[in-house]
Design a protein around this motif. Structure first.
Motif, PDB file in Angstrom:
ATOM      1  N   ASP A 191       0.827  -1.040  -0.020  1.00 48.58           N
ATOM      2  CA  ASP A 191      -0.142   0.026   0.172  1.00 48.58           C
ATOM      3  C   ASP A 191       0.763   1.098  -0.176  1.00 48.58           C
ATOM      4  O   ASP A 191       2.181   1.047   0.038  1.00 48.58           O
ATOM      5  CB  ASP A 191      -1.125  -0.248   1.145  1.00 48.58           C
ATOM      6  N   LYS A 192       0.381   2.458   0.285  1.00 45.03           N
ATOM      7  CA  LYS A 192       0.866   3.610   0.005  1.00 45.03           C
ATOM      8  C   LYS A 192       1.992   3.815   1.282  1.00 45.03           C
ATOM      9  O   LYS A 192       2.973   4.671   1.074  1.00 45.03           O
ATOM     10  CB  LYS A 192       0.125   4.910   0.003  1.00 45.03           C
ATOM     11  N   ASN A 193       1.744   2.937   2.270  1.00 46.54           N
ATOM     12  CA  ASN A 193       2.757   3.186   3.228  1.00 46.54           C
ATOM     13  C   ASN A 193       3.897   2.097   3.051  1.00 46.54           C
ATOM     14  O   ASN A 193       4.665   2.014   4.393  1.00 46.54           O
ATOM     15  CB  ASN A 193       1.995   3.047   4.772  1.00 46.54           C
ATOM     16  N   GLY A 194       3.738   1.184   2.160  1.00 51.60           N
ATOM     17  CA  GLY A 194       4.947   0.365   2.046  1.00 51.60           C
ATOM     18  C   GLY A 194       4.571  -0.983   2.640  1.00 51.60           C
ATOM     19  O   GLY A 194       5.445  -1.712   2.780  1.00 51.60           O
ATOM     20  N   GLN A 195       3.420  -1.036   3.369  1.00 50.52           N
ATOM     21  CA  GLN A 195       2.918  -2.283   3.926  1.00 50.52           C
ATOM     22  C   GLN A 195       2.368  -3.210   3.055  1.00 50.52           C
ATOM     23  O   GLN A 195       1.838  -2.762   2.181  1.00 50.52           O
ATOM     24  CB  GLN A 195       1.976  -2.223   5.147  1.00 50.52           C
ATOM     25  N   PRO A 196       2.792  -4.550   3.058  1.00 50.23           N
ATOM     26  CA  PRO A 196       2.071  -5.589   2.300  1.00 50.23           C
ATOM     27  C   PRO A 196       0.593  -5.446   2.254  1.00 50.23           C
ATOM     28  O   PRO A 196      -0.134  -5.397   3.350  1.00 50.23           O
ATOM     29  CB  PRO A 196       2.785  -6.837   2.669  1.00 50.23           C
ATOM     30  N   CYS A 197      -0.163  -5.572   1.111  1.00 49.98           N
ATOM     31  CA  CYS A 197      -1.528  -5.502   1.118  1.00 49.98           C
ATOM     32  C   CYS A 197      -1.955  -6.515   0.053  1.00 49.98           C
ATOM     33  O   CYS A 197      -1.422  -6.771  -0.924  1.00 49.98           O
ATOM     34  CB  CYS A 197      -1.997  -4.101   0.572  1.00 49.98           C
ATOM     35  N   SER A 198      -3.268  -7.028   0.199  1.00 45.02           N
ATOM     36  CA  SER A 198      -3.811  -8.324  -0.854  1.00 45.02           C
ATOM     37  C   SER A 198      -4.636  -7.680  -1.892  1.00 45.02           C
ATOM     38  O   SER A 198      -5.042  -6.608  -1.619  1.00 45.02           O
ATOM     39  CB  SER A 198      -4.553  -9.155  -0.019  1.00 45.02           C
ATOM     40  N   VAL A 199      -4.559  -8.245  -2.969  1.00 45.37           N
ATOM     41  CA  VAL A 199      -5.441  -8.090  -4.014  1.00 45.37           C
ATOM     42  C   VAL A 199      -6.133  -9.184  -4.434  1.00 45.37           C
ATOM     43  O   VAL A 199      -5.658 -10.338  -3.939  1.00 45.37           O
ATOM     44  CB  VAL A 199      -4.609  -7.458  -5.194  1.00 45.37           C
ATOM     45  N   LEU A 200      -7.238  -9.171  -4.959  1.00 50.63           N
ATOM     46  CA  LEU A 200      -7.932 -10.148  -5.283  1.00 50.63           C
ATOM     47  C   LEU A 200      -7.342 -11.156  -6.524  1.00 50.63           C
ATOM     48  O   LEU A 200      -6.589 -10.480  -7.457  1.00 50.63           O
ATOM     49  CB  LEU A 200      -9.452  -9.908  -5.942  1.00 50.63           C
ATOM     50  N   LYS A 201      -7.441 -12.585  -6.505  1.00 56.29           N
ATOM     51  CA  LYS A 201      -6.653 -13.252  -7.414  1.00 56.29           C
ATOM     52  C   LYS A 201      -7.153 -12.941  -8.749  1.00 56.29           C
ATOM     53  O   LYS A 201      -6.436 -12.783  -9.746  1.00 56.29           O
ATOM     54  CB  LYS A 201      -6.879 -14.700  -7.043  1.00 56.29           C
ATOM     55  N   ASP A 202      -8.377 -12.630  -9.096  1.00 56.91           N
ATOM     56  CA  ASP A 202      -8.774 -12.463 -10.285  1.00 56.91           C
ATOM     57  C   ASP A 202      -8.477 -11.070 -10.951  1.00 56.91           C
ATOM     58  O   ASP A 202      -8.751 -10.945 -11.999  1.00 56.91           O
ATOM     59  CB  ASP A 202     -10.695 -12.208  -9.909  1.00 56.91           C
ATOM     60  N   ASP A 203      -8.028 -10.130 -10.020  1.00 58.20           N
ATOM     61  CA  ASP A 203      -7.587  -8.823 -10.712  1.00 58.20           C
ATOM     62  C   ASP A 203      -6.140  -9.141 -11.007  1.00 58.20           C
ATOM     63  O   ASP A 203      -5.373  -7.869 -11.514  1.00 58.20           O
ATOM     64  CB  ASP A 203      -7.438  -7.858  -9.439  1.00 58.20           C
ATOM     65  N   VAL A 204      -5.430 -10.139 -10.831  1.00 59.28           N
ATOM     66  CA  VAL A 204      -4.010 -10.493 -11.318  1.00 59.28           C
ATOM     67  C   VAL A 204      -3.911 -11.222 -12.491  1.00 59.28           C
ATOM     68  O   VAL A 204      -4.635 -12.375 -12.302  1.00 59.28           O
ATOM     69  CB  VAL A 204      -3.106 -10.767 -10.017  1.00 59.28           C
ATOM     70  N   THR A 205      -3.253 -10.750 -13.410  1.00 53.61           N
ATOM     71  CA  THR A 205      -3.147 -11.819 -14.552  1.00 53.61           C
ATOM     72  C   THR A 205      -1.652 -11.783 -15.027  1.00 53.61           C
ATOM     73  O   THR A 205      -0.864 -10.978 -15.149  1.00 53.61           O
ATOM     74  CB  THR A 205      -4.066 -11.410 -15.711  1.00 53.61           C
ATOM     75  N   ALA A 206      -1.404 -13.176 -15.318  1.00 53.58           N
ATOM     76  CA  ALA A 206       0.219 -13.153 -15.773  1.00 53.58           C
ATOM     77  C   ALA A 206       0.303 -13.968 -17.162  1.00 53.58           C
ATOM     78  O   ALA A 206      -0.182 -15.112 -16.883  1.00 53.58           O
ATOM     79  CB  ALA A 206       1.099 -13.888 -14.813  1.00 53.58           C
ATOM     80  N   THR A 207       0.763 -13.616 -18.192  1.00 54.95           N
ATOM     81  CA  THR A 207       0.788 -14.295 -19.623  1.00 54.95           C
ATOM     82  C   THR A 207       2.342 -14.383 -19.856  1.00 54.95           C
ATOM     83  O   THR A 207       2.858 -13.192 -20.105  1.00 54.95           O
ATOM     84  CB  THR A 207      -0.079 -13.551 -20.411  1.00 54.95           C
ATOM     85  N   LEU A 208       2.821 -15.569 -20.203  1.00 58.64           N
ATOM     86  CA  LEU A 208       4.077 -15.683 -20.512  1.00 58.64           C
ATOM     87  C   LEU A 208       4.266 -16.313 -21.900  1.00 58.64           C
ATOM     88  O   LEU A 208       3.361 -17.386 -22.299  1.00 58.64           O
ATOM     89  CB  LEU A 208       4.888 -16.664 -19.530  1.00 58.64           C
ATOM     90  N   THR A 209       5.155 -15.772 -22.868  1.00 54.33           N
ATOM     91  CA  THR A 209       5.125 -16.334 -24.247  1.00 54.33           C
ATOM     92  C   THR A 209       6.670 -16.377 -24.387  1.00 54.33           C
ATOM     93  O   THR A 209       7.629 -15.992 -24.029  1.00 54.33           O
ATOM     94  CB  THR A 209       4.616 -15.423 -25.171  1.00 54.33           C
ATOM     95  N   ASP A 210       6.918 -17.760 -25.198  1.00 56.15           N
ATOM     96  CA  ASP A 210       8.186 -18.278 -25.376  1.00 56.15           C
ATOM     97  C   ASP A 210       8.761 -17.374 -26.679  1.00 56.15           C
ATOM     98  O   ASP A 210       7.942 -16.700 -27.260  1.00 56.15           O
ATOM     99  CB  ASP A 210       8.114 -19.576 -25.720  1.00 56.15           C
ATOM    100  N   PRO A 211       9.927 -17.742 -27.072  1.00 56.60           N
ATOM    101  CA  PRO A 211      10.534 -16.882 -28.135  1.00 56.60           C
ATOM    102  C   PRO A 211       9.749 -16.807 -29.570  1.00 56.60           C
ATOM    103  O   PRO A 211       9.650 -15.904 -30.284  1.00 56.60           O
ATOM    104  CB  PRO A 211      11.892 -17.322 -28.456  1.00 56.60           C
ATOM    105  N   SER A 212       8.957 -17.873 -29.723  1.00 57.72           N
ATOM    106  CA  SER A 212       8.051 -18.132 -30.931  1.00 57.72           C
ATOM    107  C   SER A 212       6.702 -17.340 -30.746  1.00 57.72           C
ATOM    108  O   SER A 212       5.961 -17.462 -31.837  1.00 57.72           O
ATOM    109  CB  SER A 212       7.975 -19.621 -31.307  1.00 57.72           C
ATOM    110  N   GLY A 213       6.404 -17.026 -29.559  1.00 56.23           N
ATOM    111  CA  GLY A 213       5.228 -16.269 -29.411  1.00 56.23           C
ATOM    112  C   GLY A 213       3.916 -17.161 -28.985  1.00 56.23           C
ATOM    113  O   GLY A 213       2.918 -16.784 -28.583  1.00 56.23           O
ATOM    114  N   GLN A 214       4.535 -18.530 -28.638  1.00 56.92           N
ATOM    115  CA  GLN A 214       3.631 -19.590 -28.070  1.00 56.92           C
ATOM    116  C   GLN A 214       3.321 -19.330 -26.372  1.00 56.92           C
ATOM    117  O   GLN A 214       4.321 -18.937 -25.771  1.00 56.92           O
ATOM    118  CB  GLN A 214       4.006 -20.947 -28.179  1.00 56.92           C
ATOM    119  N   ALA A 215       2.064 -19.326 -26.145  1.00 57.26           N
ATOM    120  CA  ALA A 215       1.952 -19.030 -24.736  1.00 57.26           C
ATOM    121  C   ALA A 215       2.452 -20.385 -23.782  1.00 57.26           C
ATOM    122  O   ALA A 215       2.354 -21.498 -24.179  1.00 57.26           O
ATOM    123  CB  ALA A 215       0.420 -19.144 -24.380  1.00 57.26           C
TER     124      ALA A 215
END
Length: 730
Positions: free
Chosen positions: A391-415
């Motif tokens: 948070d703004k005070n530098g303290q760890p804070c939780s966010v909803l899992k549905d609000d976080v997305t992570a997409t990784l692609t390899d050198p050929s563009g495959q997910a």
């Protein structure tokens, strides 16, 4: 520097007004929290509460021994009040406040006396010796000034010598003094050092500038955050209204589904009722028809019996039998028929109530600062990246899992499939297993917005590439000469024995940064391990001085114990057991020594069986220890009673074979990790010595001692490569 204040009518009344009485300050005094109030207001406030709290910020303050009278006067506010009064009263025709004459009007202002003076009284005022130091500001200067003139300040007079201006500062006493005081009470010497206030003021101004430099960034951040909060407050009704609208739509849809289902069920009930009713009517008609036939036949038979003659009975009996046979041959069904239409609950009301209670949830989204740490990645291994939200005070804070997305692609563009898991409040792991090497791209979003720096470059390396190389050749801090063994301390850092420089260096296992080092006594330090107290236990060989020993150093690197048992000849590897006992490889005696914490011998193990022992690892859960035999190209396994349990390994360069094995360690599952000095192969064997897999081929030359880190890396001391290399283990 004087504040730029325009005209008297533009003065900030709030700045000149006491927050307690809401009037212009009277004898303003400054609290330790730097808030200013009237002296009388503070005295009254102090009588109402103990301990005293600032009326503005509620900070508890301690008054000096003199009480409110001991607080500093806010001279700046006094000057502003004086200046405001002068600007307001120095108009044309204002009489002199001394002679009250009206012919000339007031022309000047005595800052010290705080009175308006005509020209005649001004001249007279200046002639009095006691008033020669008073500051006189002319009406022209007042009218021309856009702010408070620098000369518009009352001079401060000495409380002991009322006619003397405070012009010196005694630094040992931290007191302002006059000239007379420097002769009497603050004469220069060992205890007093009066200095002209000009030089002290310049230094204090520089100190104030530093304070400003410290305050301004924080003040800027607070103002920015305050602005954000004000924006969030203004946006809150919109988001709440949107949430109400979404919730209303959601539950309206659920209720619409229920209403539709209700209509369907009611319609089906009506339809089923009609079907059953029709069926029952048909069956009723059949029964009534049959009953009529049976009644008719019954009456016919009764009449024949009661009233018929023998001739008549003989004549009708055949006809009656035929009719009864017909009726009995095709009887109507008296049992199998639908009788009711019943409603059956598909979901119990109680269960549905619980489901409804879980239908929809309210979450408060927190605006979080997000950072992503990319960990070194190795092909065909499970790798992670760390996502942190604070948070703004530098303290760890939780966010909803549905609000976080992570997409990784390899050198050929495959997910590449990723998994997201919150390991701790505000700390997420993004895990993935790449199938190819090369540069991958990781795109991370939180609340629909891209994280700063996203997409991130993720370099996936082959398993033979160390994820981290610590140190390089040199004698400076952070460099290595001849690293012979490694251990992991209580904090997860890597401790390295530098045989060449006779010291132990501690490195951060994640960054490779040198944290600290300490020198060790004696020649040829070789092996290292940690005891249960977090102390470093080192072995020292007999080359070239014959000064063989075991030394124990504290976490800070201070020597706490030196052991020189008579049984010790040339120690190499060492492993410390939970109770403080030690197992030491004695290369000179071609055996292993089980020692008490004080160094006394318990038993000599492996003599006559070992040829060239180097390093050792212990699995206390099974009371076993494992010794690498460099020349025999094998690993010998003994129990702590000294019995040889088994041997594994065959000489060779292929996978599963050993060639001059050196470093050895055991993982939590009991698997045995061994490194070959001959070909650098880092291999894993099962608890029974069965070959499982190859972790990597060590790049650094001359691998010696190894250790398993808490985050599943194998640290390898490369004595000829002058470095320590880390390889992914899992």
């Amino acid at each position: 520097m004087a504040s730029k204040i325009p005209d008297s009518h533009n003065f900030d009344e709030q700045f000149l007004t006491c927050p307690v009485c809401m009037l212009h300050f009277r004898d303003p005094r400054v609290l330790p929290c730097l808030h200013t109030f009237c002296r009388e207001c503070l005295q009254e406030w102090a009588t109402k509460q103990q301990p005293l709290e600032c009326p503005t910020c509620r900070t508890q303050v301690s008054l000096p021994d003199q009480g409110v009278d001991g607080l500093r006067t806010n001279f700046y506010v006094n000057n502003l009040l004086d200046f405001a009064a002068v600007k307001k009263g120095a108009g044309p025709g204002v009489p002199c406040q001394v002679c009250e004459g009206k012919a000339e009007g007031a022309r000047s202002w005595c800052v010290q006396c705080a009175v308006l003076l005509c020209e005649s009284c001004t001249n007279t005022h200046r002639k009095f010796p006691a008033m020669k130091g008073h500051q006189i500001v002319t009406q022209e200067n007042l009218e021309a000034s856009e702010g408070v003139p620098s000369s518009f300040q009352r001079k401060a007079f000495c409380p002991k010598h009322e006619d003397q201006v405070l012009t010196f500062y005694c630094e040992p006493c931290q007191t302002l003094v006059c000239v007379a005081c420097t002769v009497v009470d603050h004469r220069p010497g060992d205890k007093h050092n009066p200095v002209e206030i000009g030089s002290v003021a310049e230094r204090k101004k520089r100190d104030l500038q530093k304070l400003l430099a410290n305050i301004e960034p924080r003040e800027k951040d607070v103002r920015a955050s305050l602005k954000e909060i004000e924006g969030e407050i203004s946006e809150l009704p919109t988001s709440a209204d949107a949430a109400v609208e979404q919730a209303t739509g959601y539950f309206d849809q659920l209720m619409a589904f229920l209403q539709d289902r209700k209509k369907e069920v009611v319609t089906e009930i009506v339809s089923r009722r009609q079907e059953v009713e029709k069926c029952l009517e048909t069956q009723k008609e059949a029964m009534e028809f049959e009953l009529a036939g049976l009644t008719s036949a019954s009456e016919f038979c009764k009449q024949a019996l009661e009233h018929g003659s023998d001739v008549h009975v003989i004549g009708v009996e055949g006809q009656a039998r035929q009719r009864v046979d017909e009726l009995m041959t095709t009887p109507s069904d008296l049992t199998a028929r639908p009788s009711q239409v019943v409603f059956s609950e598909g979901t119990a009301v109680a269960e549905f109530r619980d489901d409804v209670a879980r239908a929809g949830s309210i979450q408060v989204k927190v605006k979080a600062k997000v950072s992503v740490e990319i960990k070194p990645a190795v092909v065909e291994f499970s790798n992670i990246a760390l996502l942190s939200t604070v948070d703004k005070n530098g303290q760890p804070c939780s966010v909803l899992k549905d609000d976080v997305t992570a997409t990784l692609t390899d050198p050929s563009g495959q997910a590449v499939p990723t998994q997201l898991q919150e390991k701790d409040r505000g700390l997420w792991e993004i895990s993935y297993t790449p199938e190819v090497t090369g540069n991958h791209r990781l795109e991370v979003k939180v609340n629909g917005g891209a994280v700063a720096g996203s997409p991130f470059d993720v370099k996936v390396q082959s398993r033979d590439t160390p994820v981290l190389t610590i140190g390089r050749e040199g004698s400076e801090e952070g460099k290595l000469s001849c690293p012979s063994d490694v251990a992991v301390d209580m904090d997860g850092n890597i401790a390295v024995v530098d045989n060449g420089k006779k010291r132990v260096q501690i490195f951060d296992a994640k960054t490779g940064q040198s944290l600290r080092s300490f020198p060790v006594d004696g020649e040829s330090p070789w092996g290292i391990d940690m005891d249960s107290n977090g102390q470093f236990v080192l072995t020292f060989g007999n080359y070239p001085t014959g000064n063989q020993a075991i030394r124990v150093y504290s976490r800070e690197g201070k020597l706490t114990k030196t052991l020189k048992p008579d049984c010790l000849r040339d120690p190499f590897g060492v492993a410390v057991l939970q109770g403080g006992r030690m197992v030491v490889v004695d290369w000179g005696q071609q055996s292993c020594l089980l020692l008490q914490p004080d160094g006394s011998l318990i038993r000599d193990i492996g003599k006559g069986q070992l040829q060239d022992p180097w390093f050792i690892a212990v699995d206390e859960s099974r009371d076993l220890f494992f010794v690498t035999d460099f020349s025999a190209h094998r690993v010998f396994v003994f129990d702590l009673e000294g019995k040889l349990k088994f041997i594994f390994g065959e000489q060779g360069w292929n996978e599963g074979e050993l060639y001059n094995p050196t470093g050895i360690t055991v993982d939590p599952a009991g698997n045995i990790v061994v490194v070959n000095c001959g070909n650098g192969r880092l291999q894993v064997f099962g608890p029974d010595g069965t070959y499982l897999r190859t972790v990597a081929t060590v790049k650094g030359r001359g691998p010696r001692g190894i250790a398993l880190t808490p985050d599943n890396h194998i640290a390898v001391a490369c004595i000829d490569g002058r470095c320590v290399e880390l390889y992914r283990y899992k």
